[in-house]
Design a protein around this motif. Structure first.
Motif, PDB file in Angstrom:
ATOM      1  N   ASN A  57      25.372  43.009  33.547  1.00 60.01           N
ATOM      2  CA  ASN A  57      25.652  42.483  34.886  1.00 60.01           C
ATOM      3  C   ASN A  57      27.127  42.108  35.011  1.00 60.01           C
ATOM      4  O   ASN A  57      27.765  42.380  36.028  1.00 60.01           O
ATOM      5  CB  ASN A  57      24.793  41.259  35.174  1.00 60.01           C
ATOM      6  CG  ASN A  57      23.339  41.597  35.380  1.00 60.01           C
ATOM      7  OD1 ASN A  57      22.884  42.671  35.021  1.00 60.01           O
ATOM      8  ND2 ASN A  57      22.594  40.664  35.943  1.00 60.01           N
ATOM      9  N   TYR A  58      27.667  41.477  33.978  1.00 55.55           N
ATOM     10  CA  TYR A  58      29.069  41.070  33.997  1.00 55.55           C
ATOM     11  C   TYR A  58      29.993  42.267  33.815  1.00 55.55           C
ATOM     12  O   TYR A  58      31.066  42.320  34.416  1.00 55.55           O
ATOM     13  CB  TYR A  58      29.317  40.011  32.921  1.00 55.55           C
ATOM     14  CG  TYR A  58      28.445  38.795  33.108  1.00 55.55           C
ATOM     15  CD1 TYR A  58      28.635  37.944  34.186  1.00 55.55           C
ATOM     16  CD2 TYR A  58      27.414  38.508  32.228  1.00 55.55           C
ATOM     17  CE1 TYR A  58      27.831  36.836  34.379  1.00 55.55           C
ATOM     18  CE2 TYR A  58      26.608  37.405  32.407  1.00 55.55           C
ATOM     19  CZ  TYR A  58      26.817  36.574  33.486  1.00 55.55           C
ATOM     20  OH  TYR A  58      26.012  35.482  33.672  1.00 55.55           O
ATOM     21  N   GLY A  98      40.736  48.306  42.857  1.00 60.68           N
ATOM     22  CA  GLY A  98      42.186  48.188  42.937  1.00 60.68           C
ATOM     23  C   GLY A  98      42.777  46.942  42.322  1.00 60.68           C
ATOM     24  O   GLY A  98      43.987  46.778  42.301  1.00 60.68           O
ATOM     25  N   VAL A  99      41.948  46.057  41.807  1.00 62.81           N
ATOM     26  CA  VAL A  99      42.451  44.843  41.166  1.00 62.81           C
ATOM     27  C   VAL A  99      43.050  45.227  39.816  1.00 62.81           C
ATOM     28  O   VAL A  99      42.466  46.014  39.072  1.00 62.81           O
ATOM     29  CB  VAL A  99      41.303  43.819  40.983  1.00 62.81           C
ATOM     30  CG1 VAL A  99      41.768  42.611  40.206  1.00 62.81           C
ATOM     31  CG2 VAL A  99      40.750  43.407  42.328  1.00 62.81           C
ATOM     32  N   THR A 100      44.219  44.698  39.500  1.00 62.32           N
ATOM     33  CA  THR A 100      44.866  45.060  38.238  1.00 62.32           C
ATOM     34  C   THR A 100      44.575  44.078  37.116  1.00 62.32           C
ATOM     35  O   THR A 100      44.805  44.394  35.957  1.00 62.32           O
ATOM     36  CB  THR A 100      46.393  45.144  38.420  1.00 62.32           C
ATOM     37  OG1 THR A 100      46.873  43.879  38.879  1.00 62.32           O
ATOM     38  CG2 THR A 100      46.756  46.233  39.404  1.00 62.32           C
ATOM     39  N   GLU A 101      44.071  42.887  37.452  1.00 60.34           N
ATOM     40  CA  GLU A 101      43.782  41.897  36.419  1.00 60.34           C
ATOM     41  C   GLU A 101      42.508  41.133  36.757  1.00 60.34           C
ATOM     42  O   GLU A 101      42.325  40.699  37.890  1.00 60.34           O
ATOM     43  CB  GLU A 101      44.948  40.918  36.283  1.00 60.34           C
ATOM     44  CG  GLU A 101      44.762  39.907  35.180  1.00 60.34           C
ATOM     45  CD  GLU A 101      45.974  39.019  34.994  1.00 60.34           C
ATOM     46  OE1 GLU A 101      46.783  39.349  34.123  1.00 60.34           O
ATOM     47  OE2 GLU A 101      46.097  38.032  35.726  1.00 60.34           O
ATOM     48  N   THR A 144      33.547  47.027  38.708  1.00 62.41           N
ATOM     49  CA  THR A 144      33.626  47.119  40.164  1.00 62.41           C
ATOM     50  C   THR A 144      34.952  46.574  40.673  1.00 62.41           C
ATOM     51  O   THR A 144      35.596  47.182  41.538  1.00 62.41           O
ATOM     52  CB  THR A 144      32.455  46.350  40.809  1.00 62.41           C
ATOM     53  OG1 THR A 144      31.227  46.887  40.326  1.00 62.41           O
ATOM     54  CG2 THR A 144      32.502  46.460  42.318  1.00 62.41           C
ATOM     55  N   GLN A 145      35.380  45.445  40.138  1.00 64.32           N
ATOM     56  CA  GLN A 145      36.661  44.878  40.562  1.00 64.32           C
ATOM     57  C   GLN A 145      37.824  45.773  40.169  1.00 64.32           C
ATOM     58  O   GLN A 145      38.746  45.987  40.962  1.00 64.32           O
ATOM     59  CB  GLN A 145      36.849  43.483  39.971  1.00 64.32           C
ATOM     60  CG  GLN A 145      36.016  42.438  40.646  1.00 64.32           C
ATOM     61  CD  GLN A 145      36.360  41.043  40.172  1.00 64.32           C
ATOM     62  OE1 GLN A 145      37.194  40.845  39.302  1.00 64.32           O
ATOM     63  NE2 GLN A 145      35.705  40.065  40.760  1.00 64.32           N
TER      64      GLN A 145
END
Length: 90
Positions: A16-17, A28-31, A23-24
């Motif tokens: 789940n984690y 487009g999230v880099t961190e 997904t993040q």
């Protein structure tokens, strides 16, 4: 660092984690920051390793911070709980 880039690790299954982190990263999230306390620390390490080795190979562990937090119980007693913060970045 926005609050939505933090994944709090608890008692749910590891995948789940992993799905939350992947997904993040794909949006487009880099961190992404993984935070866990107590018994969930080993689960946070598992999440970081599964993301790195199975799903997104270009993710690196930017930093690992460990600390101790003092938790006050219902009766007013305090106990120390270990905490970890793992920063994953592309």
């Amino acid at each position: 660092m926005a609050e939505e880039n933090i994944v709090y690790i608890g008692n749910k299954p590891v995948m789940n984690y992993v799905l939350a982190v992947v997904t993040q990263m794909n949006s487009g999230v880099t961190e992404v920051i993984l935070k866990a306390r107590g018994r969930a620390i080993s689960r946070a390490v598992d999440v970081a390793e599964i993301v790195r080795n199975r799903f997104i190979s270009d993710v690196d562990v930017k930093s690992i911070d460990i600390s101790t937090e003092e938790i006050v119980g219902n009766e007013g007693t305090s106990s120390n709980v270990s905490a970890i913060e793992i920063r994953l970045s592309k």
